[in-house]
Every structure is written in C-alpha cells, then in structure tokens.
Design a protein around this motif. Structure first.
Motif, PDB file in Angstrom:
ATOM      1  N   ASN A   1      15.175 -10.778  62.267  1.00 28.90           N
ATOM      2  CA  ASN A   1      15.544  -9.457  61.739  1.00 28.90           C
ATOM      3  C   ASN A   1      17.065  -9.377  61.470  1.00 28.90           C
ATOM      4  N   THR A   2      17.923  -9.996  62.270  1.00 36.76           N
ATOM      5  CA  THR A   2      19.295 -10.044  61.715  1.00 36.76           C
ATOM      6  C   THR A   2      19.710 -10.815  60.516  1.00 36.76           C
ATOM      7  N   PHE A   3      19.072 -12.062  60.789  1.00 40.00           N
ATOM      8  CA  PHE A   3      19.114 -12.881  59.570  1.00 40.00           C
ATOM      9  C   PHE A   3      18.882 -12.325  58.175  1.00 40.00           C
ATOM     10  N   ASN A   4      17.644 -11.488  58.027  1.00 37.23           N
ATOM     11  CA  ASN A   4      17.429 -10.877  56.811  1.00 37.23           C
ATOM     12  C   ASN A   4      18.350  -9.749  56.437  1.00 37.23           C
ATOM     13  N   TYR A   5      18.774  -9.013  57.741  1.00 39.21           N
ATOM     14  CA  TYR A   5      19.726  -7.947  57.623  1.00 39.21           C
ATOM     15  C   TYR A   5      21.041  -8.258  56.840  1.00 39.21           C
ATOM     16  N   ILE A   6      21.593  -9.211  57.379  1.00 39.32           N
ATOM     17  CA  ILE A   6      23.208  -9.717  57.085  1.00 39.32           C
ATOM     18  C   ILE A   6      22.888 -10.298  55.623  1.00 39.32           C
ATOM     19  N   GLY A   7      21.725 -10.944  55.267  1.00 43.13           N
ATOM     20  CA  GLY A   7      21.251 -11.647  53.993  1.00 43.13           C
ATOM     21  C   GLY A   7      21.114 -10.499  52.849  1.00 43.13           C
ATOM     22  N   LEU A   8      20.389  -9.473  53.224  1.00 36.45           N
ATOM     23  CA  LEU A   8      20.246  -8.430  52.508  1.00 36.45           C
ATOM     24  C   LEU A   8      21.628  -7.653  52.128  1.00 36.45           C
ATOM     25  N   TRP A   9      22.442  -7.543  53.239  1.00 32.20           N
ATOM     26  CA  TRP A   9      23.937  -6.948  52.994  1.00 32.20           C
ATOM     27  C   TRP A   9      24.714  -7.835  51.932  1.00 32.20           C
ATOM     28  N   GLU A  10      24.543  -9.112  52.050  1.00 35.84           N
ATOM     29  CA  GLU A  10      25.406 -10.014  51.272  1.00 35.84           C
ATOM     30  C   GLU A  10      25.025  -9.963  49.823  1.00 35.84           C
ATOM     31  N   GLN A  11      23.663  -9.758  49.675  1.00 37.78           N
ATOM     32  CA  GLN A  11      23.125  -9.679  48.238  1.00 37.78           C
ATOM     33  C   GLN A  11      23.564  -8.266  47.719  1.00 37.78           C
ATOM     34  N   LEU A  12      23.599  -7.406  48.509  1.00 39.43           N
ATOM     35  CA  LEU A  12      24.177  -6.190  47.879  1.00 39.43           C
ATOM     36  C   LEU A  12      25.594  -6.035  47.458  1.00 39.43           C
ATOM     37  N   ASN A  13      26.231  -6.786  48.501  1.00 40.05           N
ATOM     38  CA  ASN A  13      27.785  -6.561  48.163  1.00 40.05           C
ATOM     39  C   ASN A  13      28.832  -7.751  47.998  1.00 40.05           C
ATOM     40  N   ASN A  14      28.107  -8.865  47.687  1.00 42.96           N
ATOM     41  CA  ASN A  14      28.772 -10.128  47.448  1.00 42.96           C
ATOM     42  C   ASN A  14      27.899 -10.873  46.262  1.00 42.96           C
ATOM     43  N   ASP A  15      29.040 -10.494  45.104  1.00 43.37           N
ATOM     44  CA  ASP A  15      28.534 -11.351  43.820  1.00 43.37           C
ATOM     45  C   ASP A  15      28.332 -12.965  43.817  1.00 43.37           C
ATOM     46  N   ASN A  16      29.038 -13.445  44.962  1.00 45.50           N
ATOM     47  CA  ASN A  16      29.105 -15.012  44.936  1.00 45.50           C
ATOM     48  C   ASN A  16      28.426 -15.721  46.264  1.00 45.50           C
ATOM     49  N   PHE A  17      27.441 -14.577  46.599  1.00 43.19           N
ATOM     50  CA  PHE A  17      26.856 -15.099  47.708  1.00 43.19           C
ATOM     51  C   PHE A  17      25.763 -16.318  47.489  1.00 43.19           C
ATOM     52  N   TYR A  18      25.696 -17.327  48.215  1.00 39.20           N
ATOM     53  CA  TYR A  18      24.892 -18.414  47.909  1.00 39.20           C
ATOM     54  C   TYR A  18      23.258 -18.226  48.373  1.00 39.20           C
ATOM     55  N   PHE A  19      22.775 -17.433  47.411  1.00 37.95           N
ATOM     56  CA  PHE A  19      21.329 -17.051  47.680  1.00 37.95           C
ATOM     57  C   PHE A  19      20.431 -18.243  47.806  1.00 37.95           C
ATOM     58  N   THR A  20      20.795 -19.235  47.126  1.00 36.47           N
ATOM     59  CA  THR A  20      19.534 -20.475  47.179  1.00 36.47           C
ATOM     60  C   THR A  20      19.810 -20.947  48.585  1.00 36.47           C
ATOM     61  N   GLU A  21      20.919 -21.016  49.011  1.00 35.93           N
ATOM     62  CA  GLU A  21      21.410 -21.597  50.415  1.00 35.93           C
ATOM     63  C   GLU A  21      20.612 -20.949  51.301  1.00 35.93           C
ATOM     64  N   PHE A  22      20.841 -19.394  51.293  1.00 29.29           N
ATOM     65  CA  PHE A  22      20.094 -18.698  52.087  1.00 29.29           C
ATOM     66  C   PHE A  22      18.727 -18.490  52.161  1.00 29.29           C
ATOM     67  N   SER A  23      17.957 -18.851  50.989  1.00 30.07           N
ATOM     68  CA  SER A  23      16.610 -18.817  50.956  1.00 30.07           C
ATOM     69  C   SER A  23      16.228 -20.220  51.564  1.00 30.07           C
ATOM     70  N   GLU A  24      16.954 -21.351  51.318  1.00 30.97           N
ATOM     71  CA  GLU A  24      16.646 -22.713  52.165  1.00 30.97           C
ATOM     72  C   GLU A  24      16.707 -22.360  53.360  1.00 30.97           C
ATOM     73  N   ILE A  25      17.524 -21.705  54.085  1.00 35.62           N
ATOM     74  CA  ILE A  25      17.531 -21.668  55.629  1.00 35.62           C
ATOM     75  C   ILE A  25      16.687 -20.924  56.163  1.00 35.62           C
ATOM     76  N   LYS A  26      16.172 -19.704  55.216  1.00 37.60           N
ATOM     77  CA  LYS A  26      15.041 -18.873  55.524  1.00 37.60           C
ATOM     78  C   LYS A  26      13.613 -19.527  55.697  1.00 37.60           C
ATOM     79  N   ILE A  27      13.591 -20.368  54.568  1.00 43.07           N
ATOM     80  CA  ILE A  27      12.044 -21.091  54.378  1.00 43.07           C
ATOM     81  C   ILE A  27      11.851 -22.239  55.392  1.00 43.07           C
ATOM     82  N   ASN A  28      12.922 -22.989  55.496  1.00 36.84           N
ATOM     83  CA  ASN A  28      12.912 -24.373  56.217  1.00 36.84           C
ATOM     84  C   ASN A  28      13.452 -24.276  57.579  1.00 36.84           C
ATOM     85  N   GLU A  29      14.303 -23.393  58.017  1.00 38.33           N
ATOM     86  CA  GLU A  29      15.096 -23.433  59.457  1.00 38.33           C
ATOM     87  C   GLU A  29      14.533 -22.219  60.164  1.00 38.33           C
TER      88      GLU A  29
END
Length: 208
Positions: free
Chosen positions: A54-82
């Motif tokens: 829940n926390t991981f998804n929350y802080i990830g969504l926050w970054e997507q909404l507020n950070n234009d330079n967020f590494y979304f690909t890396e975020f997805s990699e962690i979410k899927i594999n780790e």
C-alpha cells in the motif's frame, strides 16, 4: 543554485518533530515521527512502512503526480519483480536513488538529519503510526504555517535570496557605469556603498 534551507520544529503530543523548508516546500521529519513508535530504532519503522504494498503504491502515485522526472520504468520494475517477494524491503535512500523521487529527503553523516518527507507523505505515515497522532500532527503543522514568526523567517530568507540575485546585477552596473569615472581611492568603497543601497531597501539597514 543550491536551495536555501529553513529549519524549525513543532511539538506533537510531547514529541519534537523537525520541519525543514527547502526552497518553497516544507518537509516533515519521518525520523522524528518514527520515534513515536520506536525511540531506539526509528529507521526500521520507516523501512517497515515503506516495504508494504500500500505504501509503495501510494508514494509511487504521489511521484507520478508531482515529479516530472520520476523514473516510472524503474518503479514498474520494482513493483513487478521485487514487491511480490516476501523478503522485499525498501529504505528511503534506496527509493530516492532508484526512482529519482522528490517526495523524500534522506541524508546521514556526522550530523545526521535523517529522513524528511513532503506533508502528503508524512501525514500518510503518521496515519499508519496512529490516526490520533496524525490528527495532532496536522493541527500543529497548520499552526506552524499560520505562525507569524515562521512567516517572517521565510520572508527574510526570500529577501536574502533576492538581495543575492540583485547584488550581481547591481555590482555589474557599478562596474560598467560608475567605477570607470572614479579615482582609485573611491573605487575601494564603490561596491560596499552601492550594496548597502540594496540592504537598506530590502532589510531597512546597512550591512554594518
């Protein structure tokens, strides 16, 4: 340009919580909030909270909404594999390094400051610790934002930054238009005298 920092603190249920203003954004100390649950090892409390889905998804969504330079690909990699692994753990520094997150600041060293987070994230963390604690935190944080001394401190910092920026423009003008027409003795005092024009205008006093 290095961002100027203003530090202060609030007291939440007898717990001192540091607040750090970086640029125009306030960050609340997660390290201090963690001591509400574990005085001896607050870092582990933060890691335990961040390692949940829940926390991981929350802080990830926050970054997507507020950070234009967020590494979304890396975020997805962690979410899927780790994240799916039971052994998954996530620390603030690891999160920041891998995703270029801006919602948290985590630094250590001889004079360790610990981990700070944007209010949106800090309030979520406080809610996880205790809904009651979160409400008191919000109340004290809002009180801080209304505090005149804090506002004056911010205003002073803004004026100081403005003075630094204008000083370069001002001294260039002195160099190009005033200095060429002065004697060697007068040149020694030209910059200091002209700089005090800015100090009086912004702060109501000279450097001295």
């Amino acid at each position: 340009m290095k961002k100027d920092i203003i530090e202060t603190e609030i007291v939440v249920q007898e717990n001192k919580i540091r607040v750090m203003r970086v640029g125009d954004t306030d960050y609340i100390s997660l390290t201090d909030l963690s001591r509400y649950a574990n005085e001896e090892n607050p870092a582990n409390v933060i890691i335990h909270w961040m390692s949940s889905k829940n926390t991981f998804n929350y802080i990830g969504l926050w970054e997507q909404l507020n950070n234009d330079n967020f590494y979304f690909t890396e975020f997805s990699e962690i979410k899927i594999n780790e994240l799916v692994k039971s052994s998954f753990t996530l620390s603030p520094r690891k999160w920041i390094a891998r995703t270029n997150a801006i919602g948290m600041i985590s630094k250590g060293g001889k004079y360790s400051i610990g981990t700070f987070a944007h209010p949106d994230i800090a309030f979520e963390f406080a809610s996880w610790l205790s809904p009651e604690f979160k409400l008191y935190l919000i109340k004290e944080f809002e009180r801080l934002k209304k505090d005149e001394l804090y506002k004056e401190k911010i205003e002073w910092q803004v004026n100081r930054i403005l003075s630094k920026v204008n000083y370069l423009v001002h001294t260039n003008a002195v160099k190009n238009y005033i200095v060429p027409n002065l004697t060697d003795k007068q040149k020694r005092f030209a910059y200091a005298n002209e700089a005090d024009v800015l100090n009086v205008a912004l702060f109501g006093m000279t450097t001295k």
